[in-house]
Design a protein around this motif. Structure first.
Motif, PDB file in Angstrom:
ATOM      1  N   GLY A  38       0.767  -1.239   0.000  1.00 51.56           N
ATOM      2  CA  GLY A  38       0.000   0.000   0.000  1.00 51.56           C
ATOM      3  C   GLY A  38       0.793   1.281   0.000  1.00 51.56           C
ATOM      4  N   HIS A  39       2.104   1.210   0.014  1.00 49.78           N
ATOM      5  CA  HIS A  39       2.939   2.409   0.050  1.00 49.78           C
ATOM      6  C   HIS A  39       3.667   2.557  -1.288  1.00 49.78           C
ATOM      7  CE1 HIS A  39       2.282   2.649   4.331  1.00 49.78           C
ATOM      8  NE2 HIS A  39       2.626   1.380   4.442  1.00 49.78           N
ATOM      9  N   PRO A  40       3.629   3.742  -1.911  1.00 46.02           N
ATOM     10  CA  PRO A  40       4.371   3.944  -3.151  1.00 46.02           C
ATOM     11  C   PRO A  40       5.874   3.862  -2.899  1.00 46.02           C
ATOM     12  CG  PRO A  40       3.321   5.988  -2.439  1.00 46.02           C
ATOM     13  CD  PRO A  40       2.888   4.927  -1.493  1.00 46.02           C
ATOM     14  N   LEU A  41       6.545   3.112  -3.744  1.00 49.76           N
ATOM     15  CA  LEU A  41       7.993   2.957  -3.659  1.00 49.76           C
ATOM     16  C   LEU A  41       8.596   3.362  -4.998  1.00 49.76           C
ATOM     17  CD1 LEU A  41       7.865  -0.649  -2.181  1.00 49.76           C
ATOM     18  CD2 LEU A  41       8.267   1.452  -0.891  1.00 49.76           C
ATOM     19  N   LYS A  42       9.791   3.908  -4.965  1.00 50.62           N
ATOM     20  CA  LYS A  42      10.496   4.245  -6.207  1.00 50.62           C
ATOM     21  C   LYS A  42      11.482   3.144  -6.545  1.00 50.62           C
ATOM     22  CE  LYS A  42      10.393   9.213  -6.512  1.00 50.62           C
ATOM     23  NZ  LYS A  42      11.198  10.419  -6.553  1.00 50.62           N
ATOM     24  N   HIS A  43      11.629   2.879  -7.855  1.00 51.26           N
ATOM     25  CA  HIS A  43      12.585   1.878  -8.316  1.00 51.26           C
ATOM     26  C   HIS A  43      13.323   2.454  -9.522  1.00 51.26           C
ATOM     27  CE1 HIS A  43      14.198  -2.162  -8.591  1.00 51.26           C
ATOM     28  NE2 HIS A  43      14.066  -2.068  -9.901  1.00 51.26           N
ATOM     29  N   PRO A  44      14.649   2.313  -9.572  1.00 49.87           N
ATOM     30  CA  PRO A  44      15.405   2.820 -10.718  1.00 49.87           C
ATOM     31  C   PRO A  44      14.976   2.124 -12.008  1.00 49.87           C
ATOM     32  CG  PRO A  44      16.877   2.184  -8.929  1.00 49.87           C
ATOM     33  CD  PRO A  44      15.517   1.701  -8.556  1.00 49.87           C
ATOM     34  N   ALA A  45      14.737   2.901 -13.046  1.00 47.88           N
ATOM     35  CA  ALA A  45      14.256   2.352 -14.312  1.00 47.88           C
ATOM     36  C   ALA A  45      15.292   1.473 -15.013  1.00 47.88           C
ATOM     37  CB  ALA A  45      13.817   3.484 -15.239  1.00 47.88           C
ATOM     38  N   ASP A  46      16.558   1.656 -14.713  1.00 51.52           N
ATOM     39  CA  ASP A  46      17.590   0.866 -15.396  1.00 51.52           C
ATOM     40  C   ASP A  46      17.922  -0.438 -14.673  1.00 51.52           C
ATOM     41  OD1 ASP A  46      18.790   2.140 -13.260  1.00 51.52           O
ATOM     42  OD2 ASP A  46      20.624   2.650 -14.348  1.00 51.52           O
ATOM     43  N   GLU A  47      17.230  -0.743 -13.582  1.00 50.45           N
ATOM     44  CA  GLU A  47      17.472  -1.987 -12.858  1.00 50.45           C
ATOM     45  C   GLU A  47      16.246  -2.884 -12.934  1.00 50.45           C
ATOM     46  OE1 GLU A  47      18.664  -1.355  -8.816  1.00 50.45           O
ATOM     47  OE2 GLU A  47      20.170   0.137  -9.381  1.00 50.45           O
ATOM     48  N   PRO A  48      16.434  -4.187 -13.174  1.00 53.35           N
ATOM     49  CA  PRO A  48      15.274  -5.086 -13.188  1.00 53.35           C
ATOM     50  C   PRO A  48      14.661  -5.191 -11.797  1.00 53.35           C
ATOM     51  CG  PRO A  48      17.318  -6.334 -13.459  1.00 53.35           C
ATOM     52  CD  PRO A  48      17.689  -4.888 -13.450  1.00 53.35           C
ATOM     53  N   LEU A  49      13.361  -5.366 -11.770  1.00 58.28           N
ATOM     54  CA  LEU A  49      12.629  -5.555 -10.529  1.00 58.28           C
ATOM     55  C   LEU A  49      12.367  -7.063 -10.433  1.00 58.28           C
ATOM     56  CD1 LEU A  49       9.613  -3.439  -9.431  1.00 58.28           C
ATOM     57  CD2 LEU A  49       9.521  -5.900  -9.312  1.00 58.28           C
ATOM     58  N   ARG A  50      13.009  -7.733  -9.479  1.00 53.66           N
ATOM     59  CA  ARG A  50      12.893  -9.184  -9.363  1.00 53.66           C
ATOM     60  C   ARG A  50      11.935  -9.564  -8.236  1.00 53.66           C
ATOM     61  NH1 ARG A  50      18.363  -8.381  -9.877  1.00 53.66           N
ATOM     62  NH2 ARG A  50      19.188  -8.918 -11.914  1.00 53.66           N
ATOM     63  N   ILE A  51      11.155 -10.617  -8.495  1.00 51.27           N
ATOM     64  CA  ILE A  51      10.246 -11.168  -7.497  1.00 51.27           C
ATOM     65  C   ILE A  51      10.577 -12.649  -7.352  1.00 51.27           C
ATOM     66  CG2 ILE A  51       7.828 -11.670  -6.928  1.00 51.27           C
ATOM     67  CD1 ILE A  51       7.098  -9.209  -8.658  1.00 51.27           C
ATOM     68  N   GLY A  52      10.743 -13.105  -6.127  1.00 46.81           N
ATOM     69  CA  GLY A  52      11.051 -14.504  -5.844  1.00 46.81           C
ATOM     70  C   GLY A  52      11.091 -14.695  -4.339  1.00 46.81           C
TER      71      GLY A  52
END
Length: 196
Positions: A38-52
């Motif tokens: 529920g909280h907005p987070l920032k992520h660098p666009a040049d880095e992959p966002l991994r889920i595992g």
């Protein structure tokens, strides 16, 4: 306009990736204990966002031994000649099947995501919705949890009497975040558009 108002306006232009999770045993298993819901987070666009399940190598970890150490990766990119940021999803698992809108991805296969996508792996369903913004050095992510599977809106789902309410249908409602910390109007109500 002062600097804080200008900064706020620029923030509103960032692309936002909303990801809703669903697992049939989520109330008993607690798979989202590592996620900031529920909280907005920032992520660098040049880095992959991994889920595992591996919190060391993944941006977002699921506390579930049936999820691969690295399950999927989301990568932001720009379309040629535009400022629009879009995303692709890659299957990082050799053993757990991943589907995007019903299309299976083999190990290391990648698929460009439409504005709204249903991703499945193990017993998880993720509804990923991209809210358009300008391509910048980062994008926003908002994670949340659904109380019913998003696949109910697709033809793969067969209704049961338990899933019906007085109107004969049930709307998908997110579980509210445990600790709403700010009253940012952009995130005050999470509406999920229907799956096309």
């Amino acid at each position: 306009m002062d600097v804080s108002q200008n900064l706020e306006t620029e923030e509103d232009l960032l692309t936002c990736l909303r990801i809703w999770f669903y697992h049939p045993q989520q109330h008993r298993k607690g798979p989202y204990s590592f996620l900031s819901l529920g909280h907005p987070l920032k992520h660098p666009a040049d880095e992959p966002l991994r889920i595992g399940r591996d919190a060391q190598s993944c941006t977002f970890a699921l506390a579930d031994p049936r999820v691969s150490r690295k399950q999927v990766a989301l990568q932001a990119f720009r379309l040629p000649g535009t400022s629009e940021m879009v995303f692709s999803l890659q299957n990082l698992s050799r053993t757990v099947k991943v589907t995007v809108n019903g299309s299976e991805l083999d190990f290391l296969e990648r698929m460009d995501l439409p504005g709204k996508a249903l991703v499945r792996f193990s017993d998880y369903e993720m509804l990923i919705v991209r809210e358009a913004g300008e391509a910048k050095q980062s994008f926003e992510i908002v994670l949340d949890v659904l109380t019913v599977p998003p696949s109910q809106e697709t033809s793969n789902w067969k209704p049961s009497t338990l899933d019906m309410v007085d109107s004969g249908t049930q709307e998908i409602q997110p579980i509210e975040a445990k600790v709403p910390s700010e009253s940012d109007e952009r995130y005050s109500s999470l509406e999920i558009p229907p799956i096309l």
